[in-house]
Enzyme design. Structure first.
Site, PDB file in Angstrom:
ATOM      1  N   SER A   1     -21.879  52.094  13.863  1.00 22.95           N
ATOM      2  CA  SER A   1     -22.818  53.186  13.624  1.00 22.95           C
ATOM      3  C   SER A   1     -24.029  52.782  12.795  1.00 22.95           C
ATOM      4  CB  SER A   1     -22.096  54.349  12.946  1.00 22.95           C
ATOM      5  OG  SER A   1     -21.434  53.924  11.781  1.00 22.95           O
TER       6      SER A   1
ATOM      7  N   LYS B   1     -23.356  63.964  19.584  1.00 19.23           N
ATOM      8  CA  LYS B   1     -24.406  62.943  19.468  1.00 19.23           C
ATOM      9  C   LYS B   1     -25.175  62.910  20.802  1.00 19.23           C
ATOM     10  CE  LYS B   1     -22.213  60.398  15.726  1.00 19.23           C
ATOM     11  NZ  LYS B   1     -21.142  61.308  15.338  1.00 19.23           N
TER      12      LYS B   1
ATOM     13  N   HIS C   1     -21.011  56.220  19.380  1.00 19.04           N
ATOM     14  CA  HIS C   1     -22.398  55.817  19.644  1.00 19.04           C
ATOM     15  C   HIS C   1     -22.553  55.111  20.990  1.00 19.04           C
ATOM     16  CE1 HIS C   1     -23.535  57.127  15.685  1.00 19.04           C
ATOM     17  NE2 HIS C   1     -22.390  56.603  15.276  1.00 19.04           N
TER      18      HIS C   1
HETATM   19  C1  LIG Z   1     -18.566  55.908  14.642  1.00 19.48           C
HETATM   20  C2  LIG Z   1     -18.401  57.350  14.292  1.00 19.48           C
HETATM   21  N1  LIG Z   1     -17.208  57.936  14.455  1.00 19.48           N
HETATM   22  C3  LIG Z   1     -16.995  59.219  14.156  1.00 19.48           C
HETATM   23  C4  LIG Z   1     -18.013  60.017  13.675  1.00 19.48           C
HETATM   24  C5  LIG Z   1     -17.717  61.436  13.342  1.00 19.48           C
HETATM   25  O1  LIG Z   1     -18.094  62.282  14.373  1.00 19.48           O
HETATM   26  P1  LIG Z   1     -18.494  63.803  14.069  1.00 19.48           P
HETATM   27  O2  LIG Z   1     -19.885  63.782  13.513  1.00 19.48           O
HETATM   28  O3  LIG Z   1     -18.386  64.483  15.378  1.00 19.48           O
HETATM   29  O4  LIG Z   1     -17.498  64.309  13.066  1.00 19.48           O
HETATM   30  C6  LIG Z   1     -19.287  59.448  13.502  1.00 19.48           C
HETATM   31  C7  LIG Z   1     -20.470  60.200  13.017  1.00 19.48           C
HETATM   32  O5  LIG Z   1     -20.581  61.205  12.559  1.00 19.48           O
HETATM   33  C8  LIG Z   1     -19.475  58.098  13.806  1.00 19.48           C
HETATM   34  O6  LIG Z   1     -20.671  57.521  13.612  1.00 19.48           O
END
Ligand SMILES: Cc1ncc(COP(=O)(O)O)c(C=O)c1O
Length: 389
Positions: A179, A238, A207
């Site tokens: 990320s 996203k 991502h």
């Molecule tokens: C790699 C990754 N996994 C999980 C999440 C969590 O997802 P959510 O925003 O839907 O809780 C994020 C970002 O928020 C992320 O960048």
């Protein structure tokens, strides 16, 4: 000292290290530009990769669902919250991902803690890339399994650790696209190691879903390795422009999660408008590669532009383009200077990224124009110069 004084002291201490965070309120919709404090600025920091968050088709789907199914699901899925809309979305996701079944969670954070805690217990071992997302780290902790952290992308280190494991169950967990750096997990090597050492694999495609693969299903699709990965998780908030997350895999996996994933079982199901928007997004993502191409074109243009401006960049690997500045105070100053010139890209600081690697995490989206990307390059190059001067 009273509680407030303790808390104020903690906040002061964060501020003293340039690590105190504040929110910026955004006006209007999430798009290529957003309104900050009354001015329109280029948004170069959202995960709205395909520009779907303000798409009329998603808004129409959400509006229709609001009229037909109401504003809330009213209960957790095992009580009465699993509505026809949820069932339909899960089928569409399973088909898209080429898996037997899928399950929709309240968020990516919920999905990661839910899956890891459901699949692992004390005595199991989980092998986790050191730069995995916080929600995976928290899921590992919550599972009570022994956590073995391997060096970022380092499959030799992973293999060394797998070779000495005697656990009942072994699970390798990794972001597929990281990320904060935008680099990619070496999935082919990880799959080979997992098969050699009898380990399961979970990948987080937060991502990559919508961004990689012929139908945007993610890095598993792009590498053709999907069938050899036990658990695929992706988000709906996203690239898909809505909210929530999914887990895709075998029917047995999904049925087990329905029974054991506490973050699924004990949380109210997502509201109908959010589910309907996600369903519309899945259909668009599958059928419209042009958006992905536009996204990749913009990301390449940004990366090349910054390199041409003399900024040392990491190799290009995905639409996440990190502009690493170094110290937190300097990253803050670059971000402020960029915002003053009309580009929004807040500083990302420890503990989100390792000490000494504070950065602007740049994410162009499909709906930026070439002119906007070129403007962003000149603003960011100017902001870097201001800070270094
Ligand atoms: C790699 C990754 N996994 C999980 C999440 C969590 O997802 P959510 O925003 O839907 O809780 C994020 C970002 O928020 C992320 O960048």
């Amino acid at each position: 000292m009273r509680a407030e004084q303790h808390l104020a002291h903690e906040l002061d201490e964060l501020a003293g290290r340039h690590l105190r965070r504040v929110r910026r309120t955004i006006g209007g919709m999430q798009g290529a530009t957003v309104r900050v404090g009354g001015s329109e600025v280029l948004c170069l920091c959202s995960n709205n990769y395909l520009g779907l968050a303000d798409d009329a088709r998603l808004r129409d789907a959400a509006t229709a669902a609001l009229a037909e199914a109401g504003s809330g699901a009213g209960a957790s899925p095992l009580i009465s919250g699993h509505m026809e809309l949820h069932e339909r979305l899960e089928r569409a996701i399973a088909q898209w991902q080429g898996c037997e079944a899928a399950l929709v969670f309240g968020s990516g954070y919920h999905a990661n803690i839910g899956v890891l805690a459901a699949l692992l217990r004390a005595g199991d071992e989980v092998f986790s890339d050191e730069l995995n997302h916080a929600s995976l780290i928290d899921g590992c902790r919550l599972s009570r399994a022994d956590v073995r952290v391997y060096r970022h992308l380092d499959t030799s280190d992973l293999e060394r650790q797998l070779a000495t494991s005697r656990a009942r169950r072994r699970l390798i967990v990794t972001d597929s696209v990281f990320s904060m750096d935008g680099d990619r997990a070496p999935l082919a090597d990880i799959v080979a190691l997992a098969e050699r050492h009898d380990a399961w694999i979970m990948i987080d495609e937060a991502h990559a879903a919508g961004v990689f693969g012929d139908t945007g299903a993610g890095l598993a699709e792009a590498t053709g390795l999907g069938g050899r990965i036990t658990v695929r998780m992706g988000t709906l908030g996203k690239a898909l422009g809505s909210y929530g997350a999914f887990v895709a895999g075998s029917r047995a996996l999904i049925e087990l999660l329905v029974n054991r994933a506490r973050a699924y079982v004990y949380s109210t199901a997502l509201p109908p408008p959010v589910i309907a928007a996600a369903e519309a997004a899945v259909a668009i993502v599958r059928a419209d590669p042009a958006r992905r191409e536009a996204l990749w074109g913009n990301a390449r243009r940004l990366h090349q532009g910054l390199e041409r401006a003399g900024i040392a960049m990491q190799p290009f690997a995905s639409p996440i383009v990190p502009l690493v500045v170094g110290e937190a105070a300097d990253a803050l100053s670059v971000a402020e200077s960029a915002l003053a010139r009309g580009v929004l890209a807040p500083a990302i600081r420890p503990p989100t990224v390792p000490q000494g690697t504070a950065r602007l995490r740049l994410t162009p989206i499909a709906t930026h124009t070439a002119e906007q990307i070129d403007r962003a390059v000149s603003v960011l190059a100017g902001a870097m110069q201001d800070t270094r001067a």
